[in-house]
Design an enzyme around this catalytic site. Structure first.
Site, PDB file in Angstrom:
ATOM      1  N   ARG A  97      48.098  31.373   8.947  1.00  0.00           N
ATOM      2  CA  ARG A  97      47.130  30.742   9.542  1.00  0.00           C
ATOM      3  C   ARG A  97      47.007  29.403   8.950  1.00  0.00           C
ATOM      4  O   ARG A  97      47.237  29.223   7.960  1.00  0.00           O
ATOM      5  CB  ARG A  97      45.772  31.515   9.078  1.00  0.00           C
ATOM      6  N   HIS A 141      38.815  22.488  11.315  1.00  0.00           N
ATOM      7  CA  HIS A 141      38.671  23.088   9.852  1.00  0.00           C
ATOM      8  C   HIS A 141      38.030  22.314   8.834  1.00  0.00           C
ATOM      9  O   HIS A 141      38.778  21.573   7.996  1.00  0.00           O
ATOM     10  CB  HIS A 141      40.162  23.524   9.149  1.00  0.00           C
ATOM     11  N   GLU A 187      34.544  28.542   9.379  1.00  0.00           N
ATOM     12  CA  GLU A 187      33.435  28.776   8.738  1.00  0.00           C
ATOM     13  C   GLU A 187      32.213  28.012   9.233  1.00  0.00           C
ATOM     14  O   GLU A 187      31.703  27.005   8.539  1.00  0.00           O
ATOM     15  CB  GLU A 187      33.689  28.404   7.212  1.00  0.00           C
ATOM     16  N   ASN A 328      35.734  34.966   6.372  1.00  0.00           N
ATOM     17  CA  ASN A 328      36.353  34.543   5.147  1.00  0.00           C
ATOM     18  C   ASN A 328      35.343  35.351   4.071  1.00  0.00           C
ATOM     19  O   ASN A 328      34.139  34.969   4.113  1.00  0.00           O
ATOM     20  CB  ASN A 328      36.292  33.049   5.271  1.00  0.00           C
ATOM     21  N   TYR A 330      35.103  36.443  -0.137  1.00  0.00           N
ATOM     22  CA  TYR A 330      35.673  36.534  -1.180  1.00  0.00           C
ATOM     23  C   TYR A 330      34.762  37.292  -2.296  1.00  0.00           C
ATOM     24  O   TYR A 330      35.160  37.857  -3.131  1.00  0.00           O
ATOM     25  CB  TYR A 330      35.492  35.004  -1.678  1.00  0.00           C
ATOM     26  N   GLU A 396      40.396  34.997   5.739  1.00  0.00           N
ATOM     27  CA  GLU A 396      40.320  34.539   4.024  1.00  0.00           C
ATOM     28  C   GLU A 396      39.991  35.722   3.018  1.00  0.00           C
ATOM     29  O   GLU A 396      38.923  36.208   3.409  1.00  0.00           O
ATOM     30  CB  GLU A 396      39.774  33.194   3.887  1.00  0.00           C
TER      31      GLU A 396
END
Ligand SMILES: *[C@@H]1O[C@H](CO)[C@@H](O)[C@H](O)[C@H]1NC(C)=O
Ligand SMILES: *[C@@H]1O[C@H](CO)[C@@H](O)[C@H](O)[C@H]1NC(C)=O
Ligand SMILES: *[C@@H]1O[C@H](CO)[C@@H](O)[C@H](O)[C@H]1NC(C)=O
Ligand SMILES: *[C@@H]1O[C@H](CO)[C@@H](O)[C@H](O)[C@H]1NC(C)=O
Ligand SMILES: *[C@@H]1O[C@H](CO)[C@@H](O)[C@H](O)[C@H]1NC(C)=O
Length: 505
Positions: A97, A141, A187, A328, A330, A396
């Site tokens: 990516r 991005h 994002e 994404n 985390y 991500e």
């Protein structure tokens, strides 16, 4: 013959077994892809070379926001991509990516194509394809050309829609014969909130009374205007793709958001409702319009007149303009209701949610994320229930660490093993997740923390003028997994200490 309920609990037991235990690549659908990723500004370097002009991220970094660190050199991917693709091949990475730097391809955002920029992305894409690695490409991005920000305020103006569509058209036309997976905006929610409410990412806007220390901005209204214009630009680019390219290129265009998983801090009705509100603001704010054509009710209620409204035409164009959702993810946060935030005048996104985050990431980064793999399960299960069968890519996911020279990233191995296992559980329960991209392939420039933080499978020695890459334990673990070995988090035994190169000088 098992009774249905017994059958279900058996499935559940199997799922539970996968979480802690062993699984292998073969447990995933054959067309599922495993990759890793990066973005242009974080990876390429060569910021002033061959006609590239600055993006808002260059400007932001150069004004000292990442402790003085910039992406001027980064991992020098502009010159070293062949070497890196060789590492990807050795690892058996199936997909990569990456993002295109708009201001490298079309300097200043509009006008003629930069032949050197075109050549670089053609070479990069060809090199991936010729090694059997799928390129998954993001168009934006966090790196809008600075010239467009200077000219009309960038994403704050509707003029962005036209320029973004021309840029997207250029990418589809030049690279779409080889690129099948496109993401318009990375994002989108964090770009809007970080950039235009909190001032914590490019272009660094914010305002009092809620946020402090920015030279310009209006935290009450700008994040919502930017989010709205992003949806308009995204859907216009998708419309163009469908009309002009879909029938010959057969690709897919998706959208990406950042999302925590959220759990109630207590089981009180207030905290449970507040947790749903957090999902509405983080996920629903920009994804609901793409699926249902309008903002979530709780967002409309708490933001009120500050939230732009869609015309009927816009709503129709936006609804359904998505082939997949990229997330994404985390970590997981605990959510407590905080109605007093709604008393504040000139509220921002953060106070509009009316929550208190009991474990907050972002402002004060911990040394490592606590490992909560069930959060990824929860998020994927939620996307399935809220949005149906639409394909999802985990764009991500990865473990944070302080960059301290160690290659022995045991926590990252444990993180990957448990999160990938949890994703497998979600798939077994019907989640239409199609791919997983570990963030990130190399230790490069990070938005928060510059070069002081690392997420990479490879350590990059910044003191060495060749920026030599060294595989960490996690690179060995992921490679073993991708090569089909049954894998547990006990990577040391699997990898063998002898393959392990210690600290670099
Ligand atoms: C804002 O800037 C002032 C002066 O530069 C500094 O003293 C203060 O700590 C900053 N506040 C925040 C919240 O960063
Ligand atoms: C932000 O915009 C709102 C609505 O136009 C206005 O009421 C408010 O005063 C502005 N805030 C700042 C800090 O300019
Ligand atoms: C909330 O309820 C669930 C299910 O009964 C339970 O597992 C959980 O521990 C409770 N959480 C708290 C904070 O009490
Ligand atoms: C480096 O960080 C890792 C975890 O991120 C830790 O286990 C290790 O002790 C650290 N090493 C040094 C020398 O600080
Ligand atoms: C599995 O999926 C079903 C159907 O969508 C859902 O009702 C159920 O809650 C899910 N189970 C778990 C444990 O998430």
């Amino acid at each position: 013959m098992l009774q249905p309920s017994a059958f279900l609990s058996l499935l559940f037991l199997l799922a539970a077994a996968a979480r802690g235990g062993d699984y292998s690549r073969a447990d995933f659908p054959a067309d599922f892809v495993f990759g890793s990723g990066t973005s242009a500004y974080q990876y390429e370097g060569a910021a002033f070379e061959d006609g590239r002009t600055p993006s808002i991220w260059d400007t932001y970094a150069h004004s000292g926001h990442s402790g003085g660190a910039t992406g001027d050199v980064a991992c020098d991917g502009y010159h070293k991509y062949k070497e890196d693709i060789r590492l990807m091949l050795d690892m058996h990475l199936e997909a990569f990516r990456l993002s295109i730097s708009w201001s490298r391809l079309i300097p200043n955002g509009r006008g003629p194509i930069n032949p050197k920029g075109l050549e670089y992305y053609n070479n990069l894409i060809d090199e991936l394809i010729s090694h059997g690695i799928q390129p998954h490409v993001t168009l934006h991005h966090m790196d809008l050309p600075q010239a467009l920000d200077d000219e009309y305020g960038g994403w704050l103006s509707r003029k962005i829609v036209k320029d973004f569509v021309v840029y997207a058209d250029t990418c589809f036309r030049e690279f779409g014969d080889r690129v099948l997976y496109w993401t318009t905006i990375n994002e989108a929610n964090i770009f809007s909130v970080g950039g235009y409410d909190e001032g914590a990412s490019p272009p660094g806007h914010c305002s009092l009374p809620v946020q402090n220390n920015c030279s310009k901005g209006n935290s009450s209204i700008e994040p919502y205007i930017v989010g709205h214009n992003i949806l308009l630009a995204h859907s216009a680019a998708v419309k163009l793709y469908k009309k002009k390219y879909k029938s010959t290129q057969n690709g897919f265009v998706g959208f990406n958001i950042y999302s925590f998983w959220f759990v109630p801090y207590t089981n009180s009705t207030e905290d449970v409702i507040a947790t749903q509100r957090a999902k509405d603001f983080y996920i629903g704010w920009l994804v609901d319009p793409l699926i249902y054509g309008d903002y979530p009710r709780s967002v409309k209620k708490n933001v009120g007149k500050r939230l732009p409204a869609f015309t009927e035409y816009e709503s129709k164009q936006i609804k359904g303009s998505i082939d997949f959702i990229g997330v994404n993810h985390y970590t997981t946060l605990y959510i407590k209701d905080n109605p007093s935030n709604l008393q504040i005048d000139n509220r921002d996104f953060d106070t509009d949610i009316a929550i208190e985050i009991k474990f907050k990431q972002g402002n004060e980064l911990p040394d490592q994320y606590p490992i909560r793999p069930w959060g990824l399960y929860g998020l994927l299960e939620y996307l399935k229930q809220a949005y149906g069968d639409i394909p999802v890519y985990v764009h991500e996911n990865g473990q944070l660490a302080r960059r301290n020279g160690t290659l022995y990233d045991k926590s990252r191995v444990e993180y990957m093993h448990t999160y990938i296992g949890s994703m497998l559980d979600a798939i077994k329960n019907g989640s239409n997740t199609r791919g997983y991209f570990h963030w990130t392939f190399l230790d490069c420039f990070e938005l928060l923390g510059g070069y002081g933080l690392s997420f990479g499978l490879y350590y990059v020695d910044l003191d060495d003028k060749y920026l030599t890459r060294y595989p960490k334990l996690s690179a060995h673990w992921y490679s073993n997994f991708l090569k089909g070995k049954s894998t547990s988090s006990n990577a040391i035994t699997e990898v063998g200490d002898s393959t392990f190169v210690r600290q670099t000088g």
